[in-house]
Design an enzyme around this catalytic site. Structure first.
Site, PDB file in Angstrom:
ATOM      1  N   LYS A   1      -8.059 -48.273 -11.901  1.00  0.00           N
ATOM      2  CA  LYS A   1      -8.954 -49.186 -12.627  1.00  0.00           C
ATOM      3  C   LYS A   1      -8.699 -50.668 -12.287  1.00  0.00           C
ATOM      4  O   LYS A   1      -7.691 -51.007 -11.661  1.00  0.00           O
ATOM      5  CB  LYS A   1      -8.772 -48.940 -14.130  1.00  0.00           C
ATOM      6  CG  LYS A   1      -9.229 -47.543 -14.582  1.00  0.00           C
ATOM      7  CD  LYS A   1      -9.194 -47.433 -16.110  1.00  0.00           C
ATOM      8  CE  LYS A   1      -9.671 -46.080 -16.591  1.00  0.00           C
ATOM      9  NZ  LYS A   1      -9.757 -46.011 -18.073  1.00  0.00           N
TER      10      LYS A   1
ATOM     11  N   ASN B   1      -5.957 -49.332 -18.993  1.00  0.00           N
ATOM     12  CA  ASN B   1      -4.955 -48.263 -18.895  1.00  0.00           C
ATOM     13  C   ASN B   1      -4.830 -47.658 -17.492  1.00  0.00           C
ATOM     14  O   ASN B   1      -4.420 -46.511 -17.336  1.00  0.00           O
ATOM     15  CB  ASN B   1      -5.179 -47.204 -19.983  1.00  0.00           C
ATOM     16  CG  ASN B   1      -6.510 -46.488 -19.849  1.00  0.00           C
ATOM     17  OD1 ASN B   1      -7.248 -46.727 -18.906  1.00  0.00           O
ATOM     18  ND2 ASN B   1      -6.812 -45.594 -20.775  1.00  0.00           N
TER      19      ASN B   1
ATOM     20  N   HIS C   1      -8.052 -43.338 -14.392  1.00  0.00           N
ATOM     21  CA  HIS C   1      -8.911 -42.318 -14.993  1.00  0.00           C
ATOM     22  C   HIS C   1      -8.645 -41.009 -14.269  1.00  0.00           C
ATOM     23  O   HIS C   1      -8.426 -41.009 -13.057  1.00  0.00           O
ATOM     24  CB  HIS C   1     -10.393 -42.680 -14.811  1.00  0.00           C
ATOM     25  CG  HIS C   1     -11.314 -41.517 -15.068  1.00  0.00           C
ATOM     26  ND1 HIS C   1     -11.785 -41.225 -16.327  1.00  0.00           N
ATOM     27  CD2 HIS C   1     -11.803 -40.561 -14.230  1.00  0.00           C
ATOM     28  CE1 HIS C   1     -12.542 -40.117 -16.249  1.00  0.00           C
ATOM     29  NE2 HIS C   1     -12.566 -39.702 -14.990  1.00  0.00           N
TER      30      HIS C   1
ATOM     31  N   GLU D   1     -17.912 -35.653 -11.494  1.00  0.00           N
ATOM     32  CA  GLU D   1     -17.370 -36.969 -11.148  1.00  0.00           C
ATOM     33  C   GLU D   1     -17.125 -37.104  -9.643  1.00  0.00           C
ATOM     34  O   GLU D   1     -17.340 -38.169  -9.067  1.00  0.00           O
ATOM     35  CB  GLU D   1     -16.090 -37.213 -11.948  1.00  0.00           C
ATOM     36  CG  GLU D   1     -16.380 -37.326 -13.448  1.00  0.00           C
ATOM     37  CD  GLU D   1     -15.127 -37.466 -14.300  1.00  0.00           C
ATOM     38  OE1 GLU D   1     -14.005 -37.476 -13.744  1.00  0.00           O
ATOM     39  OE2 GLU D   1     -15.274 -37.576 -15.529  1.00  0.00           O
TER      40      GLU D   1
HETATM   41  P1  GDP Z   1      -9.050 -40.763 -20.949  1.00  0.00           P
HETATM   42  O1  GDP Z   1      -9.656 -39.446 -20.539  1.00  0.00           O
HETATM   43  O2  GDP Z   1      -7.591 -40.682 -21.305  1.00  0.00           O
HETATM   44  O3  GDP Z   1      -9.323 -41.877 -19.960  1.00  0.00           O
HETATM   45  O4  GDP Z   1      -9.768 -41.186 -22.316  1.00  0.00           O
HETATM   46  P2  GDP Z   1     -11.277 -41.050 -22.845  1.00  0.00           P
HETATM   47  O5  GDP Z   1     -12.107 -40.204 -21.918  1.00  0.00           O
HETATM   48  O6  GDP Z   1     -11.185 -40.665 -24.281  1.00  0.00           O
HETATM   49  O7  GDP Z   1     -11.798 -42.544 -22.803  1.00  0.00           O
HETATM   50  C1  GDP Z   1     -12.254 -43.131 -21.606  1.00  0.00           C
HETATM   51  C2  GDP Z   1     -11.725 -44.533 -21.510  1.00  0.00           C
HETATM   52  O8  GDP Z   1     -12.291 -45.323 -22.553  1.00  0.00           O
HETATM   53  C3  GDP Z   1     -10.219 -44.672 -21.721  1.00  0.00           C
HETATM   54  O9  GDP Z   1      -9.468 -44.443 -20.560  1.00  0.00           O
HETATM   55  C4  GDP Z   1     -10.104 -46.105 -22.174  1.00  0.00           C
HETATM   56  O10 GDP Z   1     -10.159 -46.987 -21.048  1.00  0.00           O
HETATM   57  C5  GDP Z   1     -11.338 -46.280 -23.006  1.00  0.00           C
HETATM   58  N1  GDP Z   1     -11.036 -46.003 -24.422  1.00  0.00           N
HETATM   59  C6  GDP Z   1     -10.857 -44.811 -25.022  1.00  0.00           C
HETATM   60  N2  GDP Z   1     -10.588 -44.936 -26.331  1.00  0.00           N
HETATM   61  C7  GDP Z   1     -10.620 -46.270 -26.570  1.00  0.00           C
HETATM   62  C8  GDP Z   1     -10.448 -47.055 -27.737  1.00  0.00           C
HETATM   63  O11 GDP Z   1     -10.208 -46.551 -28.841  1.00  0.00           O
HETATM   64  N3  GDP Z   1     -10.570 -48.394 -27.578  1.00  0.00           N
HETATM   65  C9  GDP Z   1     -10.842 -48.976 -26.374  1.00  0.00           C
HETATM   66  N4  GDP Z   1     -10.950 -50.312 -26.294  1.00  0.00           N
HETATM   67  N5  GDP Z   1     -11.007 -48.278 -25.247  1.00  0.00           N
HETATM   68  C10 GDP Z   1     -10.902 -46.943 -25.351  1.00  0.00           C
END
Ligand code: GDP
Length: 138
Positions: free
Chosen positions: A9, A112, A115, A126
């Site tokens: 990222k 973070n 992905h 994807e």
């Molecule tokens: P991942 O699969 O661990 O990447 O998580 P998700 O698919 O749930 O979320 C996709 C991305 O959205 C995450 O990697 C974060 O960059 C962002 N994200 C998820 N949850 C949050 C949140 O509660 N707050 C914020 N600001 N970003 C979030």
């Protein structure tokens, strides 16, 4: 053999640590069988993250993912999807396990670092989103 889609990222490309992330990927036994550095457009980021479109963080997620280049990759290994999720660490780096990519490099829950696809269906969608068959050399 299984394949998964990885994105390094903007927080990582701007800090010039894509090589360090790639070292952790390769040390875990995942092979980088396709890779390119691109700048996502807002439309691409919205489509890629469509499952999150109703979440409060959707706009900031799209803004962040389009803020700088990303490196998109196809990773291959036995059980690649679960293996990569394991070495990525949890979404929120504050609670990620020691030694994971996010614990080591992530700055916050949104910045973070990486992905990774979360299921075989998402991995296929994807990978097809970013790569044509001729760009993947296993
Ligand atoms: P991942 O699969 O661990 O990447 O998580 P998700 O698919 O749930 O979320 C996709 C991305 O959205 C995450 O990697 C974060 O960059 C962002 N994200 C998820 N949850 C949050 C949140 O509660 N707050 C914020 N600001 N970003 C979030």
């Amino acid at each position: 053999m299984e394949r998964t889609l990885s994105i390094i990222k903007p927080d990582a490309t701007t800090r010039n640590i894509t090589g360090k992330v790639n070292s952790m990927i390769e040390d875990a036994g995942l092979r980088i069988i396709a890779q390119k550095r691109i700048r996502l457009t807002p439309l691409q980021a919205e489509e890629f993250y469509a499952e999150h479109k109703d979440k409060a963080f959707f706009t900031s997620l799209v803004d962040f993912m389009t803020s700088a280049p990303v490196v998109v990759q196809v990773l291959e290994a036995d059980d690649a999807i679960a293996l990569y999720r394991k070495i990525m660490g949890t979404t929120n780096p504050a609670v990620a396990e020691e030694g994971t990519i996010r614990k080591t490099f992530a700055l916050s829950i949104d910045k973070n670092t990486v992905h990774g696809s979360d299921s075989p269906e998402s991995a296929k969608r994807e990978i097809d989103f970013f790569f044509s068959g001729t760009e993947i050399v296993g």
